[in-house]
Scaffold this active site. Structure first.
Site, PDB file in Angstrom:
ATOM      1  N   ASP A 524     -27.543  21.741  12.280  1.00 31.75           N
ATOM      2  CA  ASP A 524     -28.833  21.457  11.651  1.00 31.75           C
ATOM      3  C   ASP A 524     -29.387  22.784  11.142  1.00 31.75           C
ATOM      4  O   ASP A 524     -29.794  23.645  11.937  1.00 31.75           O
ATOM      5  CB  ASP A 524     -29.761  20.826  12.708  1.00 31.75           C
ATOM      6  CG  ASP A 524     -31.104  20.419  12.135  1.00 31.75           C
ATOM      7  OD1 ASP A 524     -31.487  20.957  11.068  1.00 31.75           O
ATOM      8  OD2 ASP A 524     -31.781  19.578  12.757  1.00 31.75           O
ATOM      9  N   HIS A 525     -29.426  22.937   9.836  1.00 30.37           N
ATOM     10  CA  HIS A 525     -29.798  24.233   9.265  1.00 30.37           C
ATOM     11  C   HIS A 525     -31.288  24.528   9.404  1.00 30.37           C
ATOM     12  O   HIS A 525     -31.733  25.632   9.106  1.00 30.37           O
ATOM     13  CB  HIS A 525     -29.373  24.278   7.783  1.00 30.37           C
ATOM     14  CG  HIS A 525     -29.057  25.664   7.302  1.00 30.37           C
ATOM     15  ND1 HIS A 525     -29.227  26.798   8.070  1.00 30.37           N
ATOM     16  CD2 HIS A 525     -28.565  26.108   6.111  1.00 30.37           C
ATOM     17  CE1 HIS A 525     -28.883  27.865   7.385  1.00 30.37           C
ATOM     18  NE2 HIS A 525     -28.465  27.469   6.193  1.00 30.37           N
ATOM     19  N   ARG A 526     -32.051  23.570   9.894  1.00 32.38           N
ATOM     20  CA  ARG A 526     -33.457  23.876  10.184  1.00 32.38           C
ATOM     21  C   ARG A 526     -33.545  24.755  11.436  1.00 32.38           C
ATOM     22  O   ARG A 526     -34.494  25.491  11.625  1.00 32.38           O
ATOM     23  CB  ARG A 526     -34.251  22.585  10.438  1.00 32.38           C
ATOM     24  CG  ARG A 526     -34.383  21.683   9.232  1.00 32.38           C
ATOM     25  CD  ARG A 526     -34.996  20.369   9.600  1.00 32.38           C
ATOM     26  NE  ARG A 526     -34.227  19.674  10.629  1.00 32.38           N
ATOM     27  CZ  ARG A 526     -34.600  18.547  11.203  1.00 32.38           C
ATOM     28  NH1 ARG A 526     -35.745  17.983  10.873  1.00 32.38           N
ATOM     29  NH2 ARG A 526     -33.841  17.966  12.114  1.00 32.38           N
TER      30      ARG A 526
END
Ligand code: CAO
Length: 552
Positions: A524-526
């Protein structure tokens, strides 16, 4: 006018269930069996129905409060009750002990209690006796669909084990075994419509210590009449953990209570397309309001694309091109589809690839084949991968987090529980192996086999599929050079493992044949940035390429 206090009924032993929704307010007129509040324990959500009809005069609970069986919920001025005579007790403060008894009339109270206690009593079985288990009181006379059978002929079952799952348009409920024994015959099929009293399974009852003193034996409690949404809640975690939003699914598999479902029906909305902001992604009334508001702001096109901004896939009449056959999806396949789409749409995915040189690992593993056999187990690469992931997760704690519901903080999980995707004939299941960091390779080898077998035999319980920090999906035994796994949100990382094979590797002087294991890390690149992922994957590769590092 008589006032009655309604209390929390038997909720299957759940303690300190949280009030997550109030469905009535003071002044509301309620019908018998109308839902008053929604309780949620760590296992299930339940709507608690009113045991009387009348007007709500006092609300004794608030959202967030934790309740157990017997806790008072509301005071109801009973419809059509006769004016109290001498005592004038109708205006007295409510001081009665917990129970469904009317506040002013003890006699009436006993009648009500007797009705509740007597209704679904099952006679105690005698050991070795064949007994048919029927559908208990499910709070409605309407037939409901049987969506899943948990047991098979020959299974030994304990009292309270879930036998089947029923699903009405209001809720899903698991029907527990009223006594222990062996399943002799299944008397229903998935897809059947059943109602109270219908036969479910034939059981050869087991001997119990209590039989000799039958008089002292408590009759096993039937499933609570309240609508229990166990299956829906559990199914939400089956393939993707507890996700805080539901997008683009069907209304039936969305996680919402009957009150919200009714409202959605009135507005003609598909609940599966609405983000749920409640606990475990439960769709709340506010979510419906927000959805409608957003759709109105976006004009009619907003409704057409279901608030997601994604144009629907066109409906095609495939029969125009040749013969077709339509097969309905299993419940599990539908839930998996919703969860996959939910994760895909909510999580900005990045996938990073690398190969681990497992030549030495494989030599070591194959050298242990005889020992594995003598231990009655099988040592595949999976326990090594689990162990290596546990070390990498400890050293890279960001991979063991979840974003808080409001996206403002990261929740660090201090435990190393790893989910493992299992391919079963019924669909994808993701059981969780707990405390991987504390287990030996042999223990992990046994547990991999145990949970995979349980998954394939459909013996996993909802709790077996909850609480993971990270997931491993291995297609190693099937084949393929690589794939991009979808993050099991709200987890933030997933490792895809493909088939190892011998490939030439340059060692600085010459090409040598090495056994290379392809790995793909989606995240999850967040939460995880490329640097975090690079470090995690590099460490994983290094651990698997030299397993002596696992003990450092
Ligand atoms: N490369 C080469 N061979 C591999 C391998 C790999 N990466 N992984 C496993 N193997 C071998 C094993 O060593 C074993 O062979 P031996 O008995 O000769 O040692 C054989 O393949 C069978 O392994 P297995 O599948 O029975 O056991 P496992 O521990 O590797 O995996 C499980 C267990 C449950 C993960 C697996 O059976 C499974 O279901 N995988 C599918 C997961 C899935 O569907 N993921 C996709 C999800 S997204 O749609």
């Amino acid at each position: 006018m008589a006032k009655q206090q309604v209390v929390v009924p038997d909720i299957g032993g759940a303690e300190d269930a949280e009030v997550i929704e109030l469905l009535v307010g003071v002044g509301d007129e309620v019908a018998l069996e109308q839902s008053l509040i929604v309780l949620e324990s760590d296992k299930a959500s339940m709507e608690i129905p009113s045991t009387v009809a009348g007007i709500v005069v006092e609300l004794l609970v608030s959202e967030g409060q934790e309740l157990s069986e017997g806790a008072p919920i509301v005071v109801i001025e009973v419809a059509g009750a006769v004016e109290e005579s001498a005592s004038g007790a109708s205006d007295d403060p409510v001081v009665e002990p917990p129970g469904d008894a009317p506040i002013e009339s003890e006699g009436e109270g006993e009648a009500v209690k007797a009705q509740i206690e007597d209704a679904p009593a099952e006679p105690e079985p005698v050991a070795g006796q064949e007994r048919t288990v029927n559908v208990p009181d499910i709070g409605s006379d309407e037939p409901v669909e049987l969506i899943e059978i948990y047991v098979a002929v020959g299974d030994m079952i304990a009292e309270g084990d879930s036998l089947v799952v029923l699903e009405s348009d209001k809720a899903s409920m698991e029907i527990p075994a009223p006594y222990a024994g062996q399943v002799l015959k299944i008397l229903v099929a998935e897809g059947d419509n059943v109602k109270q009293g219908d036969d479910l399974v034939l059981v050869l009852s087991a001997a119990s210590e209590t039989e000799s003193s039958a008089a002292a034996v408590e009759t096993p409690a039937p499933a609570p009449a309240a609508s229990v949404e166990v299956a829906t809640a559990a199914a939400n975690t089956t393939a993707s953990g507890k996700v805080s939003a539901a997008v683009s699914g069907d209304s039936k598999s969305a996680y919402a209570g009957p009150a919200v479902r009714k409202l959605a029906r009135e507005f003609g909305l598909n609940l599966g397309e609405i983000n749920g902001s409640g606990p475990r992604g439960r769709v709340m009334k506010e979510d419906l309001h927000a959805f409608v508001q957003k759709s109105l702001q976006g004009g009619s096109a907003g409704m057409a694309v279901a608030g997601t901004g994604i144009p629907p896939i066109p409906q095609i009449d495939f029969a125009a091109f040749g013969e077709v056959e339509s097969q309905s999806l299993s419940k599990m396949a539908k839930v998996t589809a919703v969860n996959m789409q939910r994760s895909w749409l909510n999580v900005p995915h990045v996938t990073q690839f690398d190969d681990a040189d497992i030549t030495e690992l494989e030599v070591f593993r194959k050298g242990l084949k005889a020992e594995a056999e003598s231990r009655g187990t099988r040592l595949t690469p999976m326990p090594f991968i689990l162990k290596a992931c546990a070390v990498a997760l400890k050293d890279n704690p960001k991979f063991c987090t979840a974003l808080s519901g409001d996206g403002q903080s990261l929740i660090y999980k201090k435990y190393i529980h790893i989910a493992m995707a299992v391919d079963t004939p019924a669909g994808l299941l993701v059981p969780v192996i707990r405390d991987v960091d504390k287990k030996s390779l042999w223990e992990l080898a046994e547990e991999v086999i145990e949970v995979a077998t349980k998954a394939r035999d459909r013996k996993l319980r909802p709790d077996d599929m909850r609480g993971a920090c990270f997931t491993i999906s291995s297609l190693g035994n099937i084949g393929g050079r690589g794939f991009t796994p979808i993050v099991n949100a709200p987890e933030v990382g997933i490792l895809g493992v493909s088939k190892a094979d011998i490939r030439p590797q340059w060692n600085g002087e010459e090409f040598k044949p090495r056994n290379m294991l392809p790995l793909a890390l989606s995240y999850d690149h967040r939460v995880i940035n490329g640097g975090d992922a690079g470090r995690f994957l590099t460490q994983l590769v290094s651990l698997l390429s030299d397993i002596r590092r696992l003990v450092l």
